[in-house]
Design a protein around this motif. Structure first.
Motif, PDB file in Angstrom:
ATOM      1  N   ARG A  48     -11.079  22.803 -10.883  1.00  0.00           N
ATOM      2  CA  ARG A  48     -10.521  22.754  -9.535  1.00  0.00           C
ATOM      3  C   ARG A  48      -8.990  22.683  -9.519  1.00  0.00           C
TER       4      ARG A  48
ATOM      5  N   ALA B  77      -5.530  26.390  -5.200  1.00  0.00           N
ATOM      6  CA  ALA B  77      -6.385  25.958  -4.088  1.00  0.00           C
ATOM      7  C   ALA B  77      -6.774  24.500  -4.204  1.00  0.00           C
ATOM      8  N   ARG B  78      -6.253  23.802  -5.200  1.00  0.00           N
ATOM      9  CA  ARG B  78      -6.674  22.425  -5.437  1.00  0.00           C
ATOM     10  C   ARG B  78      -6.348  21.543  -4.224  1.00  0.00           C
TER      11      ARG B  78
ATOM     12  N   GLN C 120     -12.093  28.391  -4.594  1.00  0.00           N
ATOM     13  CA  GLN C 120     -11.425  27.370  -5.393  1.00  0.00           C
ATOM     14  C   GLN C 120     -11.173  27.899  -6.814  1.00  0.00           C
TER      15      GLN C 120
END
Length: 505
Positions: free
Chosen positions: A203, A230-231, A238
């Protein structure tokens, strides 16, 4: 550019893209699967068609004893001086190797080992004077230093012999986030840009960039690094990272990269593994800035049907550590794929299994088979320790779940004659604790009276996170005893929006 995302759905991680005239070509990792390193063609960077695989012969990769998650890691594909070049790490096998071809469809060469390149994720770039640079991530895979990470390294090589021309030197290795990897080096209007991934492929995955006046640096990092991640967001895509830059047909820029579409109450489980996405790239103050990766709206879905009437199997078919051409036949029983068993099962490292990637969250696969002379069926496979199977033979039909060291089987009598087996994946739509997993996998059989369901299983246990896998689901046909003849395989899938993310209870 109107992006369609995912651009290449299903287990297609670590994309690398190159342009040759008006044509674009893409390569992805394949790990322990063969044929290896799928190759795609596009004219618009969003609609891709598989045209073949770079690894189609024994010896190009050394997979016979490769452990799960080994094999073909993170290829870089480039078109240079009228040829196609592909550099890749055969992890726990041959090491880093360089393959070439006159046409992207192949045939590709056997591969030249890169001597003096000890690491993963190699990149190829050429200076204006023809000097070839390999830039790579210095993760040590073997020897006394196995597991040690030396950051981003670079070395000049002779691409024809694979020999290093100097001692590798350290380059810019990111902002300090974990696991700098996936370097790609570009000469853009006289400035050299180094794009890397950092933060780990989970992630926290991110893209960061640096620039220099020379291909060997010194590099300065972008003040806005990481330029894409996208964390800690609620974006449906993600793990975005491992990007490769390319010019778009209209003269702009785009990035092909990997991402995941997690599902479930806490979006903790990714059934399809790492997929290929595309996003446009803006330029600000001389720095490339990729836009956040958007997921396309659901469409009507797509399918794949094979009646096994062709002379050779479609390039989308793949098997595990062995080439299926060694133990399958399309001529032995015309209109059928005959699979010859050797006693191995889906629990073994080299099963007699021929599969197709699951590419949609909602998917249905059916197979028509004759088990008169053997036992076989359909399997939804992540690896040899995580798979769900439905098989027929010996007067019985049975469903089987393997989750790590736990195995459970459901069985019922089967009438003689042909049988149709079915595997379906249905997304979980609940918003409470019943919606923790990404989907329900149903295993069914029809011997003439309609489908009877033998098992409904939680999809959490065949997801990338649970299996700790770099791959994704592959659904396919197998045989464990004798010979099994398949006369039709049908896949159909579609996607629907994921439920809104929920706070942890």
């Amino acid at each position: 550019m109107t992006a369609r995302n995912p651009a290449v759905p299903g287990f297609h991680p670590d994309p690398s893209v190159t342009r040759a005239g008006d044509d674009y070509y893409l390569a992805c990792s394949s790990f322990e699967y063969l044929p290896g390193i799928p190759l795609f063609h596009s004219r618009d960077l969003t609609h891709w068609r598989q045209i073949g695989n770079a690894v189609t012969r024994p010896g190009q990769l050394d997979l016979a004893g490769t452990p799960t998650l080994g094999g073909a890691w993170a290829p870089t594909l480039r078109h240079h001086d009228g040829r196609f070049w592909l550099v890749v790490t055969d992890a726990m096998g041959r090491g880093s190797i360089l393959l070439t071809a006159d046409r992207p469809e192949g045939p590709w060469s056997d591969g030249v080992p890169l001597h003096g390149v000890s690491g993963i994720d190699p990149d190829l770039a050429w200076d204006t004077d023809g000097t070839c640079y390999v830039t790579y991530s210095g993760l040590q895979l073997d020897g006394a230093d196995a597991g040690q990470h030396l950051g981003i390294l670079q070395v000049r090589i002779d691409p024809h012999t694979g020999h290093a021309l100097e001692t590798p030197r350290p380059l810019w290795s990111g902002t300090g986030l974990m696991f700098p990897e996936a370097p790609h080096l570009y000469d853009i209007d006289g400035t050299w840009y180094l794009v890397i991934a950092e933060g780990g492929t989970e992630r926290g995955h991110a893209v960061s960039v640096a620039r220099a006046d020379r291909p060997d640096g010194p590099f300065e990092g972008c003040p806005a690094n990481p330029v894409l991640s996208a964390r800690s967001t609620d974006r449906p895509v993600q793990n975005t990272g491992h990007g490769d830059l390319v010019r778009t047909p209209d003269g702009g820029w785009a990035m092909l990269l990997l991402g995941m579409r997690p599902r479930g109450l806490t979006r903790a489980f990714s059934a399809l593994g790492r997929e290929t996405f595309v996003t446009e790239v803006d330029w600000r103050d001389g720095w490339p800035v990729p836009r956040p990766v958007e997921q396309s709206a659901p469409d009507a879905g797509s399918g794949f049907v094979d009646d096994f009437d062709a002379a050779v199997l479609d390039p989308r078919w793949l098997s595990v550590r062995t080439l299926h051409t060694d133990w399958t036949s399309l001529t032995e029983r015309p209109g059928h794929l005959v699979v010859h068993a050797d006693g191995s099962t889906l629990d073994d490292p080299r099963p007699r299994f021929v599969g197709h990637r699951q590419q949609h969250h909602t998917a249905e696969v059916t197979a028509h088979l004759d088990t008169t002379h053997g036992t076989g069926g359909l399997s939804l496979r992540v690896d040899e320790s995580h798979h769900y199977d439905i098989e027929a033979g010996g007067g019985f039909v049975r469903a089987r779940a393997r989750i790590g060291g736990v195995v459970q089987t459901w069985e019922q009598p089967l009438a003689p004659g042909p049988v149709v087996l079915r595997v379906t994946a249905e997304p979980v739509t609940g918003t409470g604790f019943e919606g923790l997993g990404p989907d329900t996998v149903r295993l069914s059989a029809d011997s003439g009276d309609g489908f009877a369901e033998l098992a409904a299983l939680d999809g959490r246990y065949v997801s990338a996170e649970t299996a700790a896998s770099f791959t994704g689901r592959v659904i396919g046909m197998y045989a464990t005893e004798g010979t099994v003849a398949f006369d039709r395989f049908a896949y159909h899938g579609h996607d629907r929006p994921a439920p809104a993310p929920q706070e942890n209870p």
